[in-house]
Every structure is written in C-alpha cells, then in structure tokens.
Design a protein around this motif. Structure first.
Motif, PDB file in Angstrom:
ATOM      1  N   ASN A 440     -21.030 -18.088  46.574  1.00  0.00           N
ATOM      2  CA  ASN A 440     -22.353 -18.668  46.285  1.00  0.00           C
ATOM      3  C   ASN A 440     -23.411 -18.322  47.329  1.00  0.00           C
ATOM      4  OD1 ASN A 440     -21.478 -19.962  43.846  1.00  0.00           O
ATOM      5  ND2 ASN A 440     -20.344 -21.370  45.177  1.00  0.00           N
ATOM      6  N   ALA A 441     -23.475 -17.029  47.672  1.00  0.00           N
ATOM      7  CA  ALA A 441     -24.539 -16.548  48.543  1.00  0.00           C
ATOM      8  C   ALA A 441     -25.178 -15.298  47.929  1.00  0.00           C
ATOM      9  CB  ALA A 441     -23.991 -16.250  49.932  1.00  0.00           C
ATOM     10  N   GLY A 442     -25.064 -15.162  46.606  1.00  0.00           N
ATOM     11  CA  GLY A 442     -25.616 -13.999  45.911  1.00  0.00           C
ATOM     12  C   GLY A 442     -27.045 -14.250  45.437  1.00  0.00           C
ATOM     13  N   ALA A 495     -23.094 -16.643  39.317  1.00  0.00           N
ATOM     14  CA  ALA A 495     -23.214 -16.202  37.929  1.00  0.00           C
ATOM     15  C   ALA A 495     -21.856 -16.263  37.229  1.00  0.00           C
ATOM     16  CB  ALA A 495     -23.766 -14.777  37.878  1.00  0.00           C
ATOM     17  N   GLY A 496     -20.877 -16.863  37.885  1.00  0.00           N
ATOM     18  CA  GLY A 496     -19.567 -17.025  37.257  1.00  0.00           C
ATOM     19  C   GLY A 496     -18.637 -15.854  37.437  1.00  0.00           C
ATOM     20  N   GLY A 497     -18.933 -14.986  38.412  1.00  0.00           N
ATOM     21  CA  GLY A 497     -18.042 -13.855  38.664  1.00  0.00           C
ATOM     22  C   GLY A 497     -16.701 -14.325  39.211  1.00  0.00           C
ATOM     23  N   PRO A 498     -15.717 -13.428  39.246  1.00  0.00           N
ATOM     24  CA  PRO A 498     -14.381 -13.810  39.724  1.00  0.00           C
ATOM     25  C   PRO A 498     -14.398 -14.401  41.138  1.00  0.00           C
ATOM     26  CG  PRO A 498     -14.317 -11.648  38.682  1.00  0.00           C
ATOM     27  CD  PRO A 498     -15.755 -12.040  38.740  1.00  0.00           C
ATOM     28  N   TRP A 533     -15.067 -24.284  35.843  1.00  0.00           N
ATOM     29  CA  TRP A 533     -16.156 -23.842  36.740  1.00  0.00           C
ATOM     30  C   TRP A 533     -17.529 -24.335  36.271  1.00  0.00           C
ATOM     31  CZ3 TRP A 533     -20.370 -20.532  35.739  1.00  0.00           C
ATOM     32  CH2 TRP A 533     -21.111 -20.159  36.872  1.00  0.00           C
ATOM     33  N   LYS A 534     -18.361 -24.719  37.239  1.00  0.00           N
ATOM     34  CA  LYS A 534     -19.749 -25.100  36.924  1.00  0.00           C
ATOM     35  C   LYS A 534     -20.681 -24.326  37.852  1.00  0.00           C
ATOM     36  CE  LYS A 534     -19.101 -29.874  35.396  1.00  0.00           C
ATOM     37  NZ  LYS A 534     -17.656 -29.938  35.603  1.00  0.00           N
TER      38      LYS A 534
END
Ligand code: FES
Length: 567
Positions: A440-442, A495-498, A533-534
C-alpha cells in the motif's frame, strides 16, 4: 516549413466575438508593460519558469531566465516568462509524484493557451523536467528543454559530500549509532550547499541526461553544473534556438519518437540512472503514443553497458561528468547501439551531432569506453512473476548481487504508517535473510507512490552491521538510494494486486537471473485471501486528489492520467 496561422501575440486570441478587437486589446494591455510596437511584432518565445521559494534546486532560475531572454532578444524574438507549478522534491506532501501530472497539465495548458510561437522550459528538480516534457509533448509547440543543472559537491572533513547519496549514507550511519546527534546536525548543513539539483546520478540528473538523449535539450547541456558560467551560456543558446524554431518548427512529437525513446533508455542504463526515470520516460513517451515495454527494457538492459562512474553506484558527482565530457561522451560510446537518424531540437540528427564531436576529450575515470565498461549490462531490470504480473523494477547495479537468487520469508508491513511504527521495534521478528515487504505505497495507495521503497534496515539489524537485505514494495525509490530493492510492483496492493495478499511468513522467491519474483502460496489460499481483501485508501471526494485517484495509472504506464496519454 513556415508556420501556418497567426504568429506571435496574435496567436490564440481571447474570444470577444471580434478578432480585430481582441488583438487591439491584447496589444494595448501588453503595451501597459512598456513594450514598443516593434517588440510586440516579434515572434514570441515563452519561458516556463518553475522558480519557487519551496524549491531549493531552482533558486538560480532568475539568472537563467535572464540569460534565455538575452538569447531570444539577440535572435530577434520577444521573450515572455511565465510561472508554472514548481515541485520541490522534499517540500511536498504526500510526495512530489502526486503533483507531476498536475504540473504537466499546467505546462501543457499554459503553453497552448498563451500566445507563444516556441517555448523554453526550465526545470531541474526530479519531477519538473518530466512534467515539462510531458506537457510540451502534449501541447506540441516547438520547445527547448533547459536543464537547471546539478549542485556542486562540498568539501567536508577531508571528503567530498553531495546530495543525496551522502545524505542517506550518513543517516544510515546515524541509525546504526556510528554518527551522533551533533555529528548529524553538522552534516545537515554540508550536504546541499549550492543551487541546482542533487549532485549525483539521481532522478534529476537521470532526467537531464534523458532530455539530452531524447534531443529535447541542447547538446552538451545536461550535466553543466547549475552555478557554472556555461549553464548561463546554455540558457542563452536555448533562447536563440527557440527563436530559430519559430521559422523552421520542429515539434516535440517529431523529436520524441520510438527511436529517440529507445536512445534515451540506452543512456538511462549507461549512466546507471534512477529507477524513477523508467516511470517518467514511460509517461513522456505515452504522451506521443510511444509505449515502453518492460520486456524490451530487459533486452536493452542486457545489451547496454554501464559506462558512467557516478554515485550512488560509483564514485563521482555530476560536475565530474561534465568535466569528463558530459552526455556527449556517453552517446559516442553507445553509438553502435543508437538510432542515429533520431532528430533533435537543433535540427540535426543524433548521427550528425556525434560526427561533429568525434575525437572530443573524455576522462576515462568517469566515462568508460564501450570496450572496458564498468559493467557489461545495464543497471535496471524488470521482474515478472506471480507477485508482480505486470512487472517490477530492480536496480541491480545498486544492489548486493549475493542476494539475487534466493527464497525468503516475508515480513510484511501493511502501510507506511505500520512500517514507521514497527520497523525499529526490538520485538520485531526479523532476520537478515528475511524479505521485507511493504504494501500500500503505490500510485493509488493514498500515499501516491512515495520514494519509500528504500525501507530502512530494522535498527537492531543495522546496529549488528547489516547493510542490505531484500526489500519489496509498490513504492518508488530515490535515484540517490541503493540496496536490493524491488520496486514498482504492479498491480499495486491498493489496486488489489497480489502484493496485497502477502502475509507474514509467506515464502517469496527472487531470481534476478530469471527476471522473476514469485509469491509461493497456493492458488486456493490466495483466492481465500482475495475474497477477504478490502481496498485500504479512502477515495478523496473533491479537488485534485479526486482527479488523481480517479485517473492515475499503474507504474508500467508511467503513473500518468488515463486521459492524458495519447491513444
Ligand atoms: Fe531537487 Fe534532489 S531535491 S533534485
């Protein structure tokens, strides 16, 4: 080819429903600034000035603007400077990256909306040159990129210091207990002591090199120190050239092409440039419809030697590169690999330029020959795999090669706040062979992809002497930093990536040789985690933050806005 349509002050009239009145009113108001009729009849060269009190790197811009004006007037034009957004790297929150696209929109719209036949863009600090090139490419008015130039290093206690590799080196020593508070306070005043951008091959210097390699900045101008008299002469020459472009326009879209972008990638790799530059060059290229494929980056990286010995991976500073022959020396070595028919803002092809520079002096301590490079392969590689299906970047030249082929246990930090809260906790369960993972730093994380990928080594490991370990995130890394750091993981966690699904204790396999980064978790388990996931970031409801969040693209698209790229 002469320019078609109204020129100079008559371009793009304000609409009052009477064109004659509009021009009369414009000229009348321009005369209130003391211009003569003769001056107002000249071709207009705009000067995009990114000066700001919040941008130390640009503090010499008033001098540069004056020198550009001198060149414009000498060549028969009328110079008119105008302010734009300025992005001072360390003065912006959450990060300058969030505002690069804003600046690019400002540049594009002001170049297009105001009456100028050509423009000189003056930028230096990390995001400013990419923003200006993105804006210029979209506006497609003839443009010359004038680089502000790097800082000079400082002499301090018998060694040379320069922002910002040395900033990080001393801070790491401070964290490891080797430099005390008084020491770090003293060094604080010695790291950045002149005008200009960071003195090493960080993002600003890489983007300067790219601007010259693309052909958008004048030959030989990328590396001139900010405070060198040659920098002012380059400014004057940029002003002159902009006037010449009015009579014989060459537009950014004719200069920034698939060929020149590939040349720029070669230079980026040969100078050991910043990982950020991949994102920025992708965004610039995207404005003219040129795509950078990360698989192609790997091919180019495997065939481009590292020639320049500059910090953060080498020894020297940008001022040394200038004295050693500058980017011209690099281009001449790379000649067999380059597209020599690429057109530059000078009106000459790259091949014509290099022919004129044949035999020019080079200091081989700074710019190595093609036959005897610093490294046979480029410094940056793209990784793919189940953890980064759309790619990730590793600066292998700034990393510890002994960490390149290994499997490790994930130690996960769910956000930058989580990292800050726990990384130095003595109770943190972590060992040197573990992989630190930051989620979560993208681009869409709410932090806007800060330069946080250089995760600090946990204090207890740093104090025990550990210098490097594998660190993985969807963040970026300062071009002045170093370490075995996997960046720009895409799709990002937010964005819900792996990457979002990684948990403490998971196994991750890194293989730089195979260009892979894989999360070794069963598909069924990943599906279970995905269902739970949220998204972490609150979606902003208004203003630029909303525009940014609604439209920013992932790293492999340059983090540009979807509606700004050329289809
Ligand atoms: Fe401006 Fe480093 S802070 S280039």
């Amino acid at each position: 080819m002469a320019q078609i349509g109204p020129k100079g002050l008559a371009r793009g009239l304000t609409n009052y429903g009477d064109a004659g009145f509009s021009l009369y009113l414009r000229r009348s108001f321009a005369k209130s600034m003391g211009y003569s009729g003769e001056m107002l009849a000249r071709p207009v060269v705009g000067i995009a000035d990114a000066k700001s009190g919040f941008n130390n790197c640009h503090r010499h811009f008033p001098e540069l603007v004056e020198a550009v004006k001198r060149g414009v007037i000498a060549a028969g034009g009328l110079p008119i400077d105008f302010p734009t957004v300025s992005l001072g790297e360390v003065f912006l929150s959450p990060t300058s990256m969030m505002f690069r696209n804003l600046m690019s929109m400002d540049v594009e719209e002001m170049v297009r909306a105001q009456p100028m036949d050509a423009v000189v863009l003056i930028g230096a600090c990390d995001k400013t040159v990419p923003a200006q090139l993105m804006g210029a490419a979209s506006a497609d008015v003839p443009a010359v990129q004038l680089i502000g130039g790097p800082m000079m290093p400082t002499s301090f206690h018998g060694e040379r210091l320069g922002a910002c590799t040395d900033c990080r080196r001393f801070w790491a020593m401070h964290r490891a207990g080797k430099v005390d508070q008084d020491g770090i306070n003293e060094i604080e005043g010695q790291l950045a002591t002149t005008a200009g951008s960071c003195a090493v091959m960080g993002t600003a210097s890489t983007m300067a090199s790219i601007a010259e390699a693309l052909g958008m900045a004048l030959p030989g101008s990328a590396a001139i120190p900010a405070v060198h008299a040659d920098r002012l002469r380059a400014a004057e020459a940029s002003g002159r050239r902009a006037v010449e472009l009015v009579a014989r326009p060459i537009r950014p879209s004719q200069i920034i092409t698939a060929k020149s972008v590939e040349n720029a990638l070669r230079v980026l790799l040969a100078v050991g440039g910043s990982t950020n530059a991949i994102v920025h060059l992708t965004a610039i290229a995207g404005r003219v419809g040129v795509k950078i494929d990360l698989h192609r980056l790997n091919e180019i990286s495997d065939t481009t030697p590292v020639l320049v010995d500059l910090k953060p991976t080498g020894q020297h500073y940008m001022s040394d590169l200038y004295a050693a022959g500058g980017i011209g020396a690099v281009l001449r070595e790379l000649k067999p690999l380059l597209h020599l028919d690429a057109m530059a803002v000078t009106g000459e092809t790259l091949g014509e330029r290099l022919a004129q520079e044949e035999g020019a002096w080079v200091d081989r301590a700074v710019v190595r020959s093609f036959a005897e490079p610093l490294a046979k392969e480029g410094g940056l590689v793209a990784l793919f795999g189940s953890l980064a299906p759309s790619g990730a970047i590793l600066k292998r030249s700034a990393a510890d090669a002994s960490l390149f082929e290994r499997e490790g246990r994930a130690v996960v930090f769910a956000s930058l706040d989580d990292l800050a809260a726990r990384v130095d906790d003595p109770a943190l369960q972590i060992a040197p062979e573990d992989f630190m993972v930051l989620q979560n730093a993208g681009p869409k994380s709410g932090y806007a992809m800060p330069e946080a990928g250089y995760l600090p080594i946990p204090q207890k490991l740093a104090r025990a002497g550990l210098k490097d370990m594998v660190r993985i995130s969807d963040a970026r890394m300062s071009g002045t930093a170093y370490g075995t750091i996997v960046l720009h993981v895409s799709p990002e966690a937010a964005a819900g990536g792996p990457l979002a699904l990684v948990q403490n204790g998971d196994r991750i396999r890194l293989s730089v040789k195979a260009r892979r980064i894989d999360l070794l978790v069963e598909d069924a388990e990943l599906a279970r985690r995905r269902a739970a996931w949220k998204p972490p970031a609150e979606v902003p409801k208004r203003g630029y933050a909303k525009l940014y969040m609604d439209h920013v693209l992932q790293a492999e698209h340059g983090c540009d806005f979807d509606f700004l790229r050329k289809a």
